[in-house]
Write a protein that holds these residues in place. Structure first.
Motif, PDB file in Angstrom:
ATOM      1  N   GLU A 124      -3.098 -10.541   3.316  1.00  0.00           N
ATOM      2  CA  GLU A 124      -3.420 -10.084   2.094  1.00  0.00           C
ATOM      3  C   GLU A 124      -4.031  -8.428   2.430  1.00  0.00           C
ATOM      4  O   GLU A 124      -4.959  -8.440   3.317  1.00  0.00           O
ATOM      5  N   ASP A 125      -3.496  -7.314   2.125  1.00  0.00           N
ATOM      6  CA  ASP A 125      -4.019  -6.079   2.198  1.00  0.00           C
ATOM      7  C   ASP A 125      -5.298  -5.887   1.903  1.00  0.00           C
ATOM      8  O   ASP A 125      -5.763  -6.330   0.643  1.00  0.00           O
ATOM      9  N   TYR A 126      -6.133  -4.872   2.602  1.00  0.00           N
ATOM     10  CA  TYR A 126      -7.646  -4.750   2.046  1.00  0.00           C
ATOM     11  C   TYR A 126      -7.522  -4.202   0.523  1.00  0.00           C
ATOM     12  O   TYR A 126      -8.278  -4.614   0.155  1.00  0.00           O
ATOM     13  N   TYR A 127      -6.543  -3.271   0.412  1.00  0.00           N
ATOM     14  CA  TYR A 127      -6.449  -2.640  -0.880  1.00  0.00           C
ATOM     15  C   TYR A 127      -5.275  -3.212  -1.725  1.00  0.00           C
ATOM     16  O   TYR A 127      -4.583  -2.605  -2.253  1.00  0.00           O
ATOM     17  N   GLY A 128      -4.907  -4.507  -1.322  1.00  0.00           N
ATOM     18  CA  GLY A 128      -3.538  -5.003  -1.935  1.00  0.00           C
ATOM     19  C   GLY A 128      -3.627  -5.285  -3.315  1.00  0.00           C
ATOM     20  O   GLY A 128      -4.569  -5.421  -3.940  1.00  0.00           O
ATOM     21  N   ASN A 129      -2.489  -5.851  -3.755  1.00  0.00           N
ATOM     22  CA  ASN A 129      -2.440  -6.255  -5.189  1.00  0.00           C
ATOM     23  C   ASN A 129      -3.313  -7.431  -5.717  1.00  0.00           C
ATOM     24  O   ASN A 129      -3.874  -7.397  -6.693  1.00  0.00           O
ATOM     25  N   PHE A 130      -3.439  -8.299  -4.763  1.00  0.00           N
ATOM     26  CA  PHE A 130      -4.121  -9.498  -5.106  1.00  0.00           C
ATOM     27  C   PHE A 130      -5.868  -8.847  -5.395  1.00  0.00           C
ATOM     28  O   PHE A 130      -6.528  -9.342  -6.226  1.00  0.00           O
ATOM     29  N   ARG A 131      -6.246  -8.102  -4.382  1.00  0.00           N
ATOM     30  CA  ARG A 131      -7.494  -7.401  -4.369  1.00  0.00           C
ATOM     31  C   ARG A 131      -7.625  -6.784  -5.682  1.00  0.00           C
ATOM     32  O   ARG A 131      -8.692  -6.792  -6.227  1.00  0.00           O
ATOM     33  N   ASN A 132      -6.837  -5.971  -6.041  1.00  0.00           N
ATOM     34  CA  ASN A 132      -7.010  -5.296  -7.360  1.00  0.00           C
ATOM     35  C   ASN A 132      -6.785  -6.159  -8.508  1.00  0.00           C
ATOM     36  O   ASN A 132      -7.606  -5.610  -9.533  1.00  0.00           O
ATOM     37  N   LYS A 133      -6.290  -7.067  -8.585  1.00  0.00           N
ATOM     38  CA  LYS A 133      -6.324  -7.999  -9.621  1.00  0.00           C
ATOM     39  C   LYS A 133      -7.778  -8.801  -9.664  1.00  0.00           C
ATOM     40  O   LYS A 133      -8.208  -8.723 -10.811  1.00  0.00           O
ATOM     41  N   LEU A 134      -8.322  -9.012  -8.674  1.00  0.00           N
ATOM     42  CA  LEU A 134      -9.415  -9.577  -8.453  1.00  0.00           C
ATOM     43  C   LEU A 134     -10.640  -8.608  -9.203  1.00  0.00           C
ATOM     44  O   LEU A 134     -11.569  -8.666  -9.927  1.00  0.00           O
ATOM     45  N   TYR A 135     -10.427  -7.234  -8.522  1.00  0.00           N
ATOM     46  CA  TYR A 135     -11.494  -6.276  -9.029  1.00  0.00           C
ATOM     47  C   TYR A 135     -11.288  -5.846 -10.497  1.00  0.00           C
ATOM     48  O   TYR A 135     -12.333  -5.923 -11.207  1.00  0.00           O
ATOM     49  N   ASP A 136     -10.175  -5.906 -11.181  1.00  0.00           N
ATOM     50  CA  ASP A 136     -10.023  -5.737 -12.464  1.00  0.00           C
ATOM     51  C   ASP A 136     -10.449  -6.859 -13.147  1.00  0.00           C
ATOM     52  O   ASP A 136     -10.834  -6.632 -14.529  1.00  0.00           O
ATOM     53  N   PHE A 137     -10.165  -7.873 -12.770  1.00  0.00           N
ATOM     54  CA  PHE A 137     -10.830  -9.322 -13.495  1.00  0.00           C
ATOM     55  C   PHE A 137     -12.067  -9.150 -13.763  1.00  0.00           C
ATOM     56  O   PHE A 137     -12.728  -9.179 -14.811  1.00  0.00           O
ATOM     57  N   PHE A 138     -13.053  -8.717 -12.523  1.00  0.00           N
ATOM     58  CA  PHE A 138     -14.553  -8.866 -12.570  1.00  0.00           C
ATOM     59  C   PHE A 138     -14.905  -7.520 -13.526  1.00  0.00           C
ATOM     60  O   PHE A 138     -15.750  -7.811 -14.453  1.00  0.00           O
TER      61      PHE A 138
END
Length: 422
Positions: free
Chosen positions: A366-380
């Motif tokens: 998982e990239d530092y600023y990858g898609n999964f990370r961005n999904k988590l950020y947007d969720f919160f």
């Protein structure tokens, strides 16, 4: 506000072509922030780890106001003032006993820059050639050039690879890696080429709150001491209560030669940093030859208003109420850890002091600023919680004054994210 922002402003760590529109914050109180539309957010990371006593803290604000009506700033070259000398006295009572001198600057990166420069010049002043430093893999120490060189997260530094001082990296002594870290350090320090070893004590923040034990760090520091390699503790993130003690180094029996302090130093109000030194290092610059001085300075060195904010912050930190809050947050974190760590999608949960890091199991890297990370950020953000995941790692580092109700809301939403975000 957003129209003007879009027209003129360049934000940190942001690819503006693909980034979402920034959230316009209008005011804050305690652990809460509000945007221009009146939406409330829980600041679960203390605004990048700087704000342990809550937003718009009246006690610190009053100290700043009183200082501004007396002396807002005076140059520190050739002058001194009461806020700086009082702050020095107060800090010395809290720092490890081997720390004897303080050097003021503006932020965490510059605190690290000063420590590395002092390490290199100390040996230069003695006519000894030691031009390299040692650091942990995946460390992060800031964005000025020496701090950047010491950092191991490559995409932050890739564009400058050919312009940085030489740094050798050793494994972090996490559980099971202690011997590998020890062996790698021993091999380097015996060459006589290295001036210093820099580390984030016990917790690597930007790497995703990677944690390791104080006993391992004690051993590494001892090896450096035995080989005349200076040790630099980057306490920019960990300092002032984050780990449950005033400094992460308070868990150690062998103390570093230098410490770098910033972030929570002024309670999240005014940019300020301090690098601390042993007497030996200071004495390496104390000479009749002016060229052996440490020629480093900042316009706002020891800014009196910042010193007043730092003094107020230290007073708050040392109250029984704030120490009780730190214990309370730690206890809540540990209870949440027990409840969530057996979830099938949770790989690990780490807790130290008010820091909690939870690693979500993912297939592949998982990239530092990858898609999964961005999904988590947007969720919160959608849930009104400010959390900035690091890849697949969700961490919580709240203001110490956060309520149990807000902590519960954070934990419930982290649990929901674990169960629903893929």
């Amino acid at each position: 506000m957003l129209e003007i922002d879009n027209q003129y402003l360049w934000h940190p760590y942001t690819q503006h072509k693909t980034a979402a529109t920034p959230i316009a914050i209008t005011h804050g109180e305690g652990a809460l922030l509000w945007d221009e539309n009146g939406k409330q957010y829980i600041d679960a990371i203390a605004s990048w780890w700087v704000n342990p006593f809550g937003h718009s803290n009246i006690y610190i604000a009053d100290a700043i106001y009183k200082q501004l009506t007396t002396l807002e700033h005076v140059l520190f070259g050739g002058f001194t003032h009461q806020p700086a000398t009082t702050l020095a006295q107060r800090l010395m009572a809290l720092l490890p006993s081997n720390q004897k001198k303080l050097f003021f600057s503006d932020n965490g990166s510059t605190a690290v820059e000063i420590a590395i420069k002092a390490s290199l010049q100390y040996f230069y002043n003695q006519g000894v050639k030691r031009t390299k430093i040692i650091a942990f893999e995946n460390g992060f120490h800031g964005d000025t050039f020496a701090a950047m060189a010491a950092s191991g997260i490559s995409f932050f530094t890739e564009a400058f690879r050919g312009s940085l001082i030489e740094v050798a990296r050793i494994p972090v002594p996490t559980k099971g890696n202690e011997q590998a870290s020890l062996d790698a350090l021993k091999q380097l320090v015996t060459t006589g080429e290295y001036a210093a070893f820099i580390f984030e004590p016990l917790v690597q923040g930007a790497a995703g709150m990677v944690m390791y034990e104080p006993e391992a760090l004690d051993t590494l520091i001892t090896i450096c001491n035995d080989n005349q390699v200076f040790t630099i503790a980057d306490e920019v993130m960990t300092g002032f209560g984050k780990t449950g003690k005033t400094f992460a180094c308070d868990y150690l029996t062998t103390q570093p030669d230098m410490m770098c302090l910033s972030k929570a130093l002024t309670g999240g109000t005014i940019p300020m940093a301090i690098t601390t030194f042993t007497q030996q290092i200071f004495d390496g610059f104390y000479d009749d030859d002016v060229n052996k001085a440490l020629f480093h300075g900042h316009t706002f060195t020891a800014n009196p208003t910042g010193c007043a904010a730092a003094l107020a912050s230290l007073e708050l930190l040392n109250t029984s109420e704030m120490q009780t809050n730190i214990v309370r947050v730690n206890s809540r974190h540990l209870a949440f850890k027990s409840a969530i760590e057996k979830h099938p999608r949770v790989k690990t949960v780490r807790v130290l002091g008010v820091i909690l890091a939870l690693e979500i199991t993912r297939e592949g890297n998982e990239d530092y600023y990858g898609n999964f990370r961005n999904k988590l950020y947007d969720f919160f953000i959608g849930k009104g919680i400010i959390i900035r995941p690091v890849g697949n790692i969700v961490y919580i580092l709240p203001p110490y004054i956060i309520s149990d109700e807000h902590l519960t809301a954070i934990y419930e939403n982290v649990t929901e994210a674990v169960e629903t975000i893929y």
